[in-house]
Design a protein around this motif. Sequence first.
Motif, short mmCIF file in Angstrom:
data_model
loop_
_atom_site.label_atom_id
_atom_site.label_comp_id
_atom_site.label_asym_id
_atom_site.label_seq_id
_atom_site.Cartn_x
_atom_site.Cartn_y
_atom_site.Cartn_z
N LYS A 124 1.81 9.68 -3.88
CA LYS A 124 3.07 10.14 -4.52
C LYS A 124 2.73 8.50 -4.96
CE LYS A 124 6.00 13.42 -3.86
NZ LYS A 124 7.72 14.14 -3.06
N ILE A 125 3.60 8.90 -6.34
CA ILE A 125 3.12 7.50 -6.88
C ILE A 125 4.74 8.00 -7.92
CG2 ILE A 125 2.97 5.33 -8.67
CD1 ILE A 125 -0.28 6.16 -8.27
N ASP A 126 5.61 6.93 -7.25
CA ASP A 126 6.84 7.31 -7.70
C ASP A 126 7.11 8.93 -6.91
OD1 ASP A 126 8.84 5.61 -8.56
OD2 ASP A 126 8.98 6.21 -10.09
N ASP A 127 7.88 9.57 -8.17
CA ASP A 127 7.92 11.15 -7.96
C ASP A 127 7.03 11.53 -8.04
OD1 ASP A 127 10.56 10.84 -6.72
OD2 ASP A 127 12.11 10.71 -8.89
N THR A 128 5.51 11.24 -8.68
CA THR A 128 5.08 12.60 -9.17
C THR A 128 3.76 12.49 -8.30
OG1 THR A 128 4.95 11.59 -11.28
CG2 THR A 128 2.93 12.62 -10.92
N SER A 129 3.05 13.45 -7.29
CA SER A 129 2.14 13.81 -6.68
C SER A 129 0.80 13.90 -7.07
CB SER A 129 1.78 15.12 -5.65
OG SER A 129 3.91 15.11 -5.08
N PRO A 135 1.03 -1.20 0.43
CA PRO A 135 -0.47 0.04 0.46
C PRO A 135 0.68 1.23 -0.01
CG PRO A 135 -0.62 -1.88 2.40
CD PRO A 135 0.49 -1.88 0.66
N LEU A 136 0.24 2.44 -0.85
CA LEU A 136 0.92 3.94 -0.83
C LEU A 136 0.78 4.69 0.87
CD1 LEU A 136 0.74 4.68 -4.76
CD2 LEU A 136 2.21 3.08 -3.36
N ASP A 137 1.70 5.20 1.02
CA ASP A 137 1.30 6.63 2.52
C ASP A 137 0.99 7.34 1.46
OD1 ASP A 137 2.24 4.24 4.01
OD2 ASP A 137 4.46 5.14 3.57
N GLY A 138 -0.20 7.87 1.98
CA GLY A 138 -1.59 8.74 1.50
C GLY A 138 -1.61 9.98 3.02
#
Length: 113
Positions: free
Chosen positions: A63-68, A16-19
């Motif tokens: 963020k996914i990779d460096d894209t917000s 999971p991604l942090d958000g």
Amino acid sequence: MYFKRNEPFRFTFGQPLDGKLYDATNNTEVKVSILDVSRNGAKVYCEDDIQLKSDTKVRLTYKIDDTSFDAFGAVTWTKPSKTSYEMGLHLNTDDDYHTTMIQSLKKLKRSNL
């Protein structure tokens, strides 16, 4: 509105991604884990006791990779458990958001092969 997860595109993250999720009514911030995303929504996991109800206006940032990514939307459903919440979000997004998200997900997928 019909929300039975029948969108043609849904990406589930292995990790999971942090958000961050903001309650738009009082600007309360809570950390969330993003379990999956689609063109117009997301499924998130939250350990904080924020207790958002359906139709609560929210803002999701991640963020996914460096894209917000930053999108406004509303809670469509909540599923409480003893120590956490899962929530479904409907996000108000545009074509630029969709295109950028798909490109970022492709890049993420390629880097995890």
